[in-house]
Design an enzyme around this catalytic site. Sequence first.
Site, PDB file in Angstrom:
ATOM      1  N   ASP A   1       2.629  49.643 -29.823  1.00 60.47           N
ATOM      2  CA  ASP A   1       3.499  48.970 -28.856  1.00 60.47           C
ATOM      3  C   ASP A   1       2.845  47.682 -28.358  1.00 60.47           C
ATOM      4  O   ASP A   1       1.665  47.678 -28.012  1.00 60.47           O
ATOM      5  CB  ASP A   1       3.753  49.940 -27.686  1.00 60.47           C
ATOM      6  CG  ASP A   1       4.910  49.485 -26.820  1.00 60.47           C
ATOM      7  OD1 ASP A   1       5.837  48.846 -27.343  1.00 60.47           O
ATOM      8  OD2 ASP A   1       4.879  49.780 -25.609  1.00 60.47           O
TER       9      ASP A   1
ATOM     10  N   GLU B   1      10.726  41.274 -29.978  1.00 64.47           N
ATOM     11  CA  GLU B   1      11.264  41.093 -28.616  1.00 64.47           C
ATOM     12  C   GLU B   1      11.758  39.673 -28.445  1.00 64.47           C
ATOM     13  O   GLU B   1      11.075  38.711 -28.790  1.00 64.47           O
ATOM     14  CB  GLU B   1      10.191  41.417 -27.565  1.00 64.47           C
ATOM     15  CG  GLU B   1      10.690  41.211 -26.122  1.00 64.47           C
ATOM     16  CD  GLU B   1       9.787  41.820 -25.059  1.00 64.47           C
ATOM     17  OE1 GLU B   1       9.155  42.867 -25.333  1.00 64.47           O
ATOM     18  OE2 GLU B   1       9.702  41.240 -23.957  1.00 64.47           O
TER      19      GLU B   1
ATOM     20  N   GLY C   1      11.008  51.600 -18.794  1.00 64.32           N
ATOM     21  CA  GLY C   1      11.925  52.706 -18.482  1.00 64.32           C
ATOM     22  C   GLY C   1      11.705  53.306 -17.106  1.00 64.32           C
ATOM     23  O   GLY C   1      12.632  53.856 -16.500  1.00 64.32           O
TER      24      GLY C   1
ATOM     25  N   THR D   1       4.731  54.413 -17.119  1.00 65.09           N
ATOM     26  CA  THR D   1       4.171  54.415 -15.759  1.00 65.09           C
ATOM     27  C   THR D   1       4.470  55.726 -15.013  1.00 65.09           C
ATOM     28  O   THR D   1       3.588  56.280 -14.336  1.00 65.09           O
ATOM     29  CB  THR D   1       4.704  53.203 -14.961  1.00 65.09           C
ATOM     30  OG1 THR D   1       4.308  52.018 -15.656  1.00 65.09           O
ATOM     31  CG2 THR D   1       4.137  53.155 -13.550  1.00 65.09           C
TER      32      THR D   1
HETATM   33  P1  13P Z   1       7.095  51.597 -17.967  1.00 69.91           P
HETATM   34  O1  13P Z   1       5.609  51.731 -17.817  1.00 69.91           O
HETATM   35  O2  13P Z   1       7.703  50.744 -16.899  1.00 69.91           O
HETATM   36  O3  13P Z   1       7.766  52.922 -18.076  1.00 69.91           O
HETATM   37  O4  13P Z   1       7.340  50.816 -19.327  1.00 69.91           O
HETATM   38  C1  13P Z   1       6.675  51.235 -20.489  1.00 69.91           C
HETATM   39  C2  13P Z   1       6.915  50.291 -21.597  1.00 69.91           C
HETATM   40  O5  13P Z   1       7.879  49.554 -21.623  1.00 69.91           O
HETATM   41  C3  13P Z   1       5.936  50.263 -22.694  1.00 69.91           C
HETATM   42  O6  13P Z   1       6.269  49.325 -23.675  1.00 69.91           O
END
Ligand code: 13P
Length: 391
Positions: free
Chosen positions: A82, A134, A211, A234
Amino acid sequence: MPLVHMADMLKHAYRHSYAVGAFGVVNLDFVQGVLQAAEDCRAPVILNLIESHFSYYDLELLMPAVTVAAQRAKVPVAICLDHGANIESAVRGIRTGCNGVMVDTSLLPLDENLRLTREVTDMAHACGVAVEGELGYVPGDEDEEGIKIPGGLVYTLASEAKAFVERTGVDFLAVSIGTVHGRMSGTPKLDYARLAKINEAVGIPLAIHGGTGLSDDQCKKLIANGVAKINYYTALSEAAANSIKANVSPGQKSYKAITHGVRGAIRAEVERCIRLWGSSGRAAEVLAQCRPWREVEHIVLYNQPASLSEEAAATMVIRSKETLAAIPGVRRVQAGTAVNGENRRRCWLVRLATPEVAASFSNHPEQLKFANSLSQQGGADRAAMDFELGE
Ligand code: 13P
């Protein structure tokens, strides 16, 4: 076996209007918590290795465990790098075991974003690996409060999205429509009309980053407008930290006692997401419709001629390991000698990410150079073959 092609998995989600969770993992508690939740819900799932976390853990050390966990899971799993910053990140992700890569050059001017994303797509597709790009910019950092993070959100323009997808060849598109990475104070405001237009323009699975903090209703509307992958980290980190805090007491000295609830806390939060995002109960149909991930072992056997000195042979082995390991899609290179004391009988085991890599590997200039260097020694005897190993 349940390691499957990420492109097939997300196409299924997109066609059937649900989203697969791409859950950020940083250690075994996360890996096991996520997979246990997916198995409990019989859901396909993505394990996300977020590049900004690589200073916290050793990717090369964690990935073998992630791979084994994915292979023995009872549900279809994909492993995704990622926010890879460039092609080197993508090559490293594929080498260590990822079967999907997200390249994030979204902060660069559009032309650069296009060029660098295309570069990654060309390399990854030649390896049989799917790519997410992206367009627009989702600000913030996982694990941080979104509000503190500098750098503004840049919305994805529907008018640019179609050309971006066509020119880069990405399989999935991460869009910026109001979410942020990390915990935002308040609920983010999302631009569904923009999302609908992007979806209509590109017709490929869309990904939402950030998310954490989205309401149930927001998630449902995102999915109704083409979102097939939701990145989430998160809230899992917070669940883990809260579990630890609840177990700490002045007399408590045991690491195991303090951390024992972490996996369960992650599992509960992942299960909530999976049920909300509609991937629950989909494992069997996804498994039936996705190509299983297949690695290939390229094996070279070599009888070293008497004319080649031991020193020259040792140098050749070191060089070959370096050059072959640098070829995209090569996962591991090992070299050895026969155990019966005949150290002039040598072998190389080269693990390749997919049959696609095997097809291109045999014609790769560095591989050809290596093969020729073995064959050109007078009296040399060399054989090479590709094998697919069973379970
Ligand atoms: P959050 O940490 O806000 O859930 O987002 C995670 C994310 O988008 C990783 O690419």
